[in-house]
Design a protein around this motif. Structure first.
Motif, PDB file in Angstrom:
ATOM      1  N   CYS A 331       0.654  -1.050   0.068  1.00 53.29           N
ATOM      2  CA  CYS A 331       0.020   0.028   0.001  1.00 53.29           C
ATOM      3  C   CYS A 331       1.081   1.235  -0.057  1.00 53.29           C
ATOM      4  CB  CYS A 331      -1.062  -0.087   1.073  1.00 53.29           C
ATOM      5  SG  CYS A 331      -0.172  -0.003   2.872  1.00 53.29           S
ATOM      6  N   LEU A 332       2.207   1.003   0.093  1.00 50.06           N
ATOM      7  CA  LEU A 332       3.170   2.247  -0.145  1.00 50.06           C
ATOM      8  C   LEU A 332       3.130   3.171   1.142  1.00 50.06           C
ATOM      9  CD1 LEU A 332       3.243   2.710  -3.932  1.00 50.06           C
ATOM     10  CD2 LEU A 332       4.742   1.102  -2.257  1.00 50.06           C
ATOM     11  N   ILE A 333       2.541   2.879   2.325  1.00 50.82           N
ATOM     12  CA  ILE A 333       2.171   3.862   3.340  1.00 50.82           C
ATOM     13  C   ILE A 333       3.480   3.724   4.163  1.00 50.82           C
ATOM     14  CG2 ILE A 333       0.917   4.155   5.563  1.00 50.82           C
ATOM     15  CD1 ILE A 333      -1.530   3.087   4.126  1.00 50.82           C
ATOM     16  N   PRO A 334       4.154   4.873   4.739  1.00 52.40           N
ATOM     17  CA  PRO A 334       5.377   4.817   5.098  1.00 52.40           C
ATOM     18  C   PRO A 334       5.173   4.439   6.803  1.00 52.40           C
ATOM     19  CG  PRO A 334       4.695   7.175   4.782  1.00 52.40           C
ATOM     20  CD  PRO A 334       3.785   6.202   4.278  1.00 52.40           C
ATOM     21  N   TRP A 335       5.235   3.535   7.118  1.00 54.69           N
ATOM     22  CA  TRP A 335       4.670   2.980   8.376  1.00 54.69           C
ATOM     23  C   TRP A 335       5.561   3.571   9.502  1.00 54.69           C
ATOM     24  CZ3 TRP A 335      -0.035   1.786   8.743  1.00 54.69           C
ATOM     25  CH2 TRP A 335      -0.816   1.075   7.415  1.00 54.69           C
ATOM     26  N   THR A 336       6.907   3.748   9.249  1.00 51.55           N
ATOM     27  CA  THR A 336       7.921   4.129  10.380  1.00 51.55           C
ATOM     28  C   THR A 336       8.003   5.640  10.122  1.00 51.55           C
ATOM     29  OG1 THR A 336       9.666   4.028   8.676  1.00 51.55           O
ATOM     30  CG2 THR A 336       9.105   2.040   9.987  1.00 51.55           C
ATOM     31  N   ALA A 337       7.371   6.437   9.320  1.00 47.55           N
ATOM     32  CA  ALA A 337       7.575   7.877   9.355  1.00 47.55           C
ATOM     33  C   ALA A 337       6.552   8.451  10.736  1.00 47.55           C
ATOM     34  CB  ALA A 337       6.788   8.235   8.107  1.00 47.55           C
ATOM     35  N   ASN A 338       7.044   9.789  10.981  1.00 47.20           N
ATOM     36  CA  ASN A 338       6.624  10.564  12.000  1.00 47.20           C
ATOM     37  C   ASN A 338       6.294   9.628  13.448  1.00 47.20           C
ATOM     38  OD1 ASN A 338       5.890  12.627  10.207  1.00 47.20           O
ATOM     39  ND2 ASN A 338       4.084  11.738   9.553  1.00 47.20           N
ATOM     40  N   ASP A 339       7.347   9.057  13.577  1.00 48.44           N
ATOM     41  CA  ASP A 339       7.482   8.248  14.860  1.00 48.44           C
ATOM     42  C   ASP A 339       6.384   7.133  14.932  1.00 48.44           C
ATOM     43  OD1 ASP A 339       9.552   9.569  16.045  1.00 48.44           O
ATOM     44  OD2 ASP A 339       8.360  11.190  16.501  1.00 48.44           O
ATOM     45  N   SER A 375      18.576   0.339  -0.867  1.00 45.00           N
ATOM     46  CA  SER A 375      19.649  -0.379  -0.406  1.00 45.00           C
ATOM     47  C   SER A 375      19.110  -1.586   0.711  1.00 45.00           C
ATOM     48  CB  SER A 375      20.627   0.656   0.145  1.00 45.00           C
ATOM     49  OG  SER A 375      20.001   1.147   1.396  1.00 45.00           O
ATOM     50  N   LYS A 376      19.986  -2.335   0.858  1.00 40.73           N
ATOM     51  CA  LYS A 376      19.652  -3.540   2.031  1.00 40.73           C
ATOM     52  C   LYS A 376      19.709  -2.879   3.181  1.00 40.73           C
ATOM     53  CE  LYS A 376      21.812  -7.228  -0.577  1.00 40.73           C
ATOM     54  NZ  LYS A 376      22.881  -8.344  -0.267  1.00 40.73           N
ATOM     55  N   GLU A 377      20.539  -1.868   3.663  1.00 41.25           N
ATOM     56  CA  GLU A 377      20.696  -1.265   4.783  1.00 41.25           C
ATOM     57  C   GLU A 377      19.431  -0.354   5.330  1.00 41.25           C
ATOM     58  OE1 GLU A 377      24.403  -2.536   3.318  1.00 41.25           O
ATOM     59  OE2 GLU A 377      22.910  -0.959   2.365  1.00 41.25           O
ATOM     60  N   ASP A 378      19.060   0.340   4.143  1.00 39.20           N
ATOM     61  CA  ASP A 378      17.749   1.209   4.213  1.00 39.20           C
ATOM     62  C   ASP A 378      16.418   0.191   4.672  1.00 39.20           C
ATOM     63  OD1 ASP A 378      15.940   3.318   4.448  1.00 39.20           O
ATOM     64  OD2 ASP A 378      15.571   3.015   2.155  1.00 39.20           O
ATOM     65  N   GLN A 380      16.490  -2.941   5.829  1.00 36.96           N
ATOM     66  CA  GLN A 380      16.461  -3.561   6.984  1.00 36.96           C
ATOM     67  C   GLN A 380      16.231  -2.803   8.444  1.00 36.96           C
ATOM     68  OE1 GLN A 380      20.620  -5.061   7.590  1.00 36.96           O
ATOM     69  NE2 GLN A 380      19.934  -6.778   9.061  1.00 36.96           N
ATOM     70  N   ALA A 381      16.860  -1.484   8.032  1.00 38.60           N
ATOM     71  CA  ALA A 381      16.567  -0.717   9.294  1.00 38.60           C
ATOM     72  C   ALA A 381      14.994  -0.341   9.462  1.00 38.60           C
ATOM     73  CB  ALA A 381      17.327   0.664   9.126  1.00 38.60           C
ATOM     74  N   GLU A 382      14.403  -0.101   8.366  1.00 41.30           N
ATOM     75  CA  GLU A 382      12.821  -0.152   8.352  1.00 41.30           C
ATOM     76  C   GLU A 382      12.061  -1.202   8.747  1.00 41.30           C
ATOM     77  OE1 GLU A 382       9.065   0.779   5.157  1.00 41.30           O
ATOM     78  OE2 GLU A 382      11.278   0.920   4.438  1.00 41.30           O
ATOM     79  N   GLN A 383      12.587  -2.490   8.585  1.00 36.25           N
ATOM     80  CA  GLN A 383      11.636  -3.557   9.018  1.00 36.25           C
ATOM     81  C   GLN A 383      12.184  -3.759  10.498  1.00 36.25           C
ATOM     82  OE1 GLN A 383      11.682  -6.935   6.933  1.00 36.25           O
ATOM     83  NE2 GLN A 383      10.951  -8.308   8.469  1.00 36.25           N
ATOM     84  N   ARG A 384      13.423  -3.206  11.044  1.00 36.20           N
ATOM     85  CA  ARG A 384      13.648  -3.272  12.453  1.00 36.20           C
ATOM     86  C   ARG A 384      12.796  -2.312  13.352  1.00 36.20           C
ATOM     87  NH1 ARG A 384      18.590  -1.951  12.120  1.00 36.20           N
ATOM     88  NH2 ARG A 384      19.464  -4.203  11.790  1.00 36.20           N
ATOM     89  N   LYS A 385      12.266  -1.122  12.519  1.00 36.71           N
ATOM     90  CA  LYS A 385      11.704  -0.173  13.285  1.00 36.71           C
ATOM     91  C   LYS A 385      10.289  -0.586  13.319  1.00 36.71           C
ATOM     92  CE  LYS A 385      11.115   4.168  14.742  1.00 36.71           C
ATOM     93  NZ  LYS A 385      11.360   5.498  13.759  1.00 36.71           N
ATOM     94  N   ILE A 386       9.783  -1.234  12.383  1.00 35.78           N
ATOM     95  CA  ILE A 386       8.400  -1.643  12.348  1.00 35.78           C
ATOM     96  C   ILE A 386       8.272  -2.848  13.505  1.00 35.78           C
ATOM     97  CG2 ILE A 386       6.769  -3.177  11.205  1.00 35.78           C
ATOM     98  CD1 ILE A 386       7.619  -1.718   8.495  1.00 35.78           C
TER      99      ILE A 386
END
Length: 666
Positions: A331-339, A375-378, A380-386
């Motif tokens: 759905c392309l919603i930035p789930w980790t944005a805005n805390d 990138s892989k790093e980007d 991976q960091a997003e999934q960790r934040k979720i």
């Protein structure tokens, strides 16, 4: 003096011998006339001369001479003459009555086929007969065929693009509202009946091909001849929606009725929701009105629940603890944005024990990072934040395989380790209309044990449809008890049976998309419940907040203010039910604006059922007279003495044409 008075009152009046007792005779005859004697013809036939003669005789001055036998004979003869004259005219052979008889023959008493039986005690035309007739509404220009007043592109671009604010609701002020009828496109056809409509849509009804090009490789929609075909594919389920749902069902108890209501964020053409209906799950699908033209319009044309909407800066128009399940399929919603504010909003509307499904970035990033051009790093960091956000929300990860990850919200907070989560301040979590989202976690309702479901445990569907909802049994809805709830159910079963007698198409596949504009406790939708149709239960923002009860029954709905446009495309509902809507809004906004909005969202040849006080419905019917609707007033099912009436309207078929006009023949 008293003796004189006594003498005068006790003595008989002096006689008038020359009147020959005519006064007493006249009084006797008048009495007989009042009792219906034959002499009544004399006084009621227009024999004026006879009356004058009697009055002259009655009022003639007294004389000491006796009247001669000749004069008595003349009086009697004249009386007899005028009596015969009156009787002759009454018989129908007189000239005057012959004219009246001819007029009667020319008047056909059976030509008035549409008698108006409505009461007129509030009809202002009696006081102001010169008041003009109801306004006749003209068709809008054909460029407004797909007009969505609160989500128009031109208006949206005036607002900030941050946090999707420009994609949220921005309604026109009163002076900019359209006061015309939105036309259907040329060639418009009645949609296919369900379930065929799930897979096919007439091109003439939604004449937009852009999605067939942009999403060609993703199997969303195909154009074939004069129809669109929806093969049930999606970006993250190339094998089809059924196969995707089967994988979800291996983890989530979809089949046993535990999951009834679902939320699809960024739904596209709502194929996931369309195929969830096969599993007896009602999905509320939403997507913004963006560059992918007519996504939500396609969904509703297919007969799938959907609204125009976006996760932006304001709360979603749903109550807390509403959905058994929510999902995002790329759905392309930035789930980790805005805390993590968007994930917190999903948590607010997700029921304790409910499930959240994420398929798409960043899930399975190791496989797709090159395709996603990240990138892989980007990733991976997003999934960790979720994962961290889910833990703060008290969600437990249940599954991750391939492209799919599934979390489950715990049933209460007894076993939560929040890690200093920012909890929302005490407020009504259901008061969300135009309310800004906050970066905080909505607290669970209090429980007394670790096994208790926060907010109350629900029965499995369909048992929960008529079971007493926890919000009512816990006393959270003011003025509603379990007993009054059951009475409401009985009442709406009775009402719906009456509707079916008025319109036998109700309950058939002819009316697939149904709206209840003032849903209350959801009794109308519950009485109508059938795989053949679904109901959008609207709870007005100015009425008692009962939408949480609607969801606890296993139904879906939305908050809305009917002074504004609804978040949908034109021609998206087959049947609209308006119970007490106009009484509710009669001091809030114009009846005309509400009726024009109803006309906008109603399909050609769709129906409306109004239930309201007769005085209110008379006003509604007058405005509707200029809207190309056919209307009929019906008595309440309990009889004509009940002031509440039922007004039924059917929208005529007409389509747009050149020159800002319409034609019934096109």
């Amino acid at each position: 003096m008293s003796d004189k008075i006594k003498q005068s009152t006790s003595s008989p009046p002096p006689t008038r011998p020359n009147s020959f007792g005519f006064n007493s005779y006249l009084q006797t005859q008048l009495k007989q006339t009042r009792e219906g004697s034959a002499l009544g013809l004399f006084f009621s036939s227009g024999s004026l001369w006879g009356i004058i003669l009697i009055m002259v005789s009655k009022n003639s001055p007294p004389s000491n001479k006796k009247r001669s036998p000749l004069s008595i004979f003349v009086v009697i003869a004249l009386c007899g003459f005028f009596y015969i004259l009156g009787a002759w005219q009454r018989s129908g052979f007189g000239k005057g009555d012959s004219i009246a008889l001819e007029v009667t023959k020319q008047t056909d008493c059976n030509i008035f086929t549409n008698l108006n039986f409505e009461t007129h005690h509030n009809d202002v035309e009696i006081v102001e007969p010169s008041k003009p007739k109801a306004q006749v509404f003209k068709p809008c220009d054909v460029k407004y065929t797909d007009y969505t007043p609160c989500q128009e592109q031109d208006r949206a671009m005036k607002f900030p693009r941050d946090n999707m604010i420009y994609r949220e609701r921005h309604c026109p002020p009163q002076e900019e509202k359209l006061h015309c009828l939105i036309p259907a496109p040329k060639g418009y056809m009645t949609p296919f009946e369900w379930p065929k409509s799930r897979d096919y849509v007439h091109y003439a009804n939604v004449p937009h091909k852009s999605l067939t090009v942009e999403k060609a490789v993703q199997n969303w929609v195909q154009f074939k001849g004069n129809v669109f075909k929806f093969p049930g594919g999606g970006t993250m389920f190339p094998q089809g929606a059924d196969a995707y749902i089967d994988e979800l069902a291996s983890v989530i108890p979809i089949a046993d009725g535990s999951v009834r209501t679902a939320l699809d964020t960024g739904c596209g053409v709502a194929s996931w929701g369309a195929y969830m209906l096969k599993r007896n799950v009602l999905a509320m699908s939403f997507a913004p009105r963006d560059n992918h033209e007519a996504q939500v319009q396609f969904a509703l044309e297919r007969g799938v629940p959907a609204v125009i909407g976006v996760l932006g800066s304001i709360n979603l128009p749903y109550p807390s603890r509403a959905f058994d399940m929510a999902q995002c399929s790329r759905c392309l919603i930035p789930w980790t944005a805005n805390d993590g504010i968007y994930l917190m909003e999903v948590d607010r509307v997700l029921r304790p024990g409910g499930y959240w499904v994420l398929s798409g970035p960043p899930i399975n990033w190791k496989t797709y990072y090159q395709v996603w051009k990240r990138s892989k790093e980007d990733l991976q960091a997003e999934q960790r934040k979720i994962e961290e956000l889910a833990e703060r929300l008290c969600w437990e990860k249940k599954y991750e395989k391939g492209d799919i990850a599934i979390w489950r919200k715990k049933v209460n907070d007894k076993s939560c380790r929040r890690n200093s989560a920012n909890m929302c301040k005490p407020r009504d979590a259901d008061d969300v209309w135009y309310t800004n989202m906050e970066t905080c976690v909505t607290p669970f309702p209090k429980v007394s044990s670790a096994s208790e479901v926060a907010g109350g445990e629900l029965k499995k569907f369909p048992a929960r449809l008529f079971a007493v909802p926890p919000r009512i049994s816990n006393g959270l809805i003011e003025g509603i008890s379990p007993e009054s709830y059951q009475e409401d159910n009985k009442l709406w079963k009775k009402h719906v049976n009456a509707y079916k007698r008025i319109n036998r198409l109700i309950g058939t596949t002819r009316y697939r998309n149904v709206m209840d504009m003032n849903a209350g406790l959801g009794g109308f939708a519950a009485a109508l419940e059938s795989p053949k149709s679904w109901v959008m239960n609207v709870v007005p923002t100015i009425s008692k907040n009962t939408l949480g009860v609607v969801y606890e029954r296993g139904l879906i709905g939305i908050y809305h203010d009917w002074c504004e446009g609804f978040s949908t495309y034109p021609r998206t509902y087959d049947l609209i039910h308006a119970n007490g809507v106009f009484s509710l809004y009669q001091n809030k906004c114009s009846f005309e604006d509400i009726l024009l909005e109803m006309d906008r969202i109603l399909r050609p040849e769709g129906s409306i059922i109004f239930r309201d006080d007769v005085d209110v419905l008379n006003k509604v019917r007058k405005i509707a007279g200029g809207m190309r609707w056919d209307t009929k007033m019906n008595d309440h099912e309990d009889g004509p003495l009940v002031p509440e009436k039922i007004l039924v309207a059917v929208k005529q078929y007409w389509v747009g044409s050149k020159g800002n006009s319409t034609s019934n023949n096109e």
